[in-house]
Design an enzyme around this catalytic site. Structure first.
Site, PDB file in Angstrom:
ATOM      1  N   ASP A  52       0.144  -8.708   3.357  1.00 44.97           N
ATOM      2  CA  ASP A  52      -0.492  -7.829   4.686  1.00 44.97           C
ATOM      3  C   ASP A  52      -2.374  -7.763   4.135  1.00 44.97           C
ATOM      4  OD1 ASP A  52       1.548  -7.654   5.858  1.00 44.97           O
ATOM      5  OD2 ASP A  52       1.267  -5.582   5.054  1.00 44.97           O
TER       6      ASP A  52
ATOM      7  N   ASP B  31       0.761  -1.030  -0.167  1.00 36.67           N
ATOM      8  CA  ASP B  31       0.096  -0.273   0.030  1.00 36.67           C
ATOM      9  C   ASP B  31       1.084   1.126   0.500  1.00 36.67           C
ATOM     10  OD1 ASP B  31       0.820  -0.481   2.726  1.00 36.67           O
ATOM     11  OD2 ASP B  31      -0.943  -0.015   3.418  1.00 36.67           O
TER      12      ASP B  31
END
Length: 153
Positions: A150, A123
């Site tokens: 994740d 991200d």
């Protein structure tokens, strides 16, 4: 060598398949007539004033990447460096780019004739890729390949 060049970098932590993406992207880019340059340690060196292409980047070719998908990790290594303005993030929960870092990255990439950039990461790297794409829309195309363990993308 052609004038058009693809840059490849990896950000974030380790995850399966990084080398496979580097290899596939390199082979396809070369088959399309591009030169390919890989950047060591993600955005770490590109954001700094000490960036030295001879030390912090490497030319990628088919012979170099043809069998890297059998190896774990990343031949380009990785780092958690991102382009967020950390000061604004901590004080007001505002997500904005660090304009100095973004311009330094773009300048370093443009000095190497990088017109196309592939970022591989999670991200933070995805957000940093967006910052680069927005700031360099007239001179560079950016593609992000999600890579995360994740489950946050």
């Amino acid at each position: 060598m052609s004038n058009k060049r693809l840059g490849v970098l990896v950000g974030g932590g380790p995850a399966p398949g990084i080398n496979a993406v580097i290899g596939a992207a390199t082979i396809e880019a070369i088959n399309q007539g591009l030169d390919v340059i890989g950047f060591y340690d993600g955005l770490q060196w590109l954001t700094g004033s000490e960036f030295d292409a001879a030390v912090h980047a490497t030319s990628l070719d088919i012979a170099t990447v043809a069998r890297i998908h059998f190896d774990g990790g990343s031949i380009l290594r990785t780092s958690r460096t991102n382009l967020l303005d950390e000061g604004k993030l901590s004080s007001a929960s505002i997500i904005e780019p660090d304009a100095t870092k973004v311009q330094r990255v773009i300048g370093n990439l443009r000095n190497l004739n990088v017109e196309y950039l592939i970022t591989i990461g999670g991200d933070d790297t995805s957000l940093s890729a967006r910052f680069i794409a927005e700031a360099a829309a007239d001179v560079m195309r950016v593609v992000h390949v999600p890579k995360t363990i994740d489950n946050d993308l």
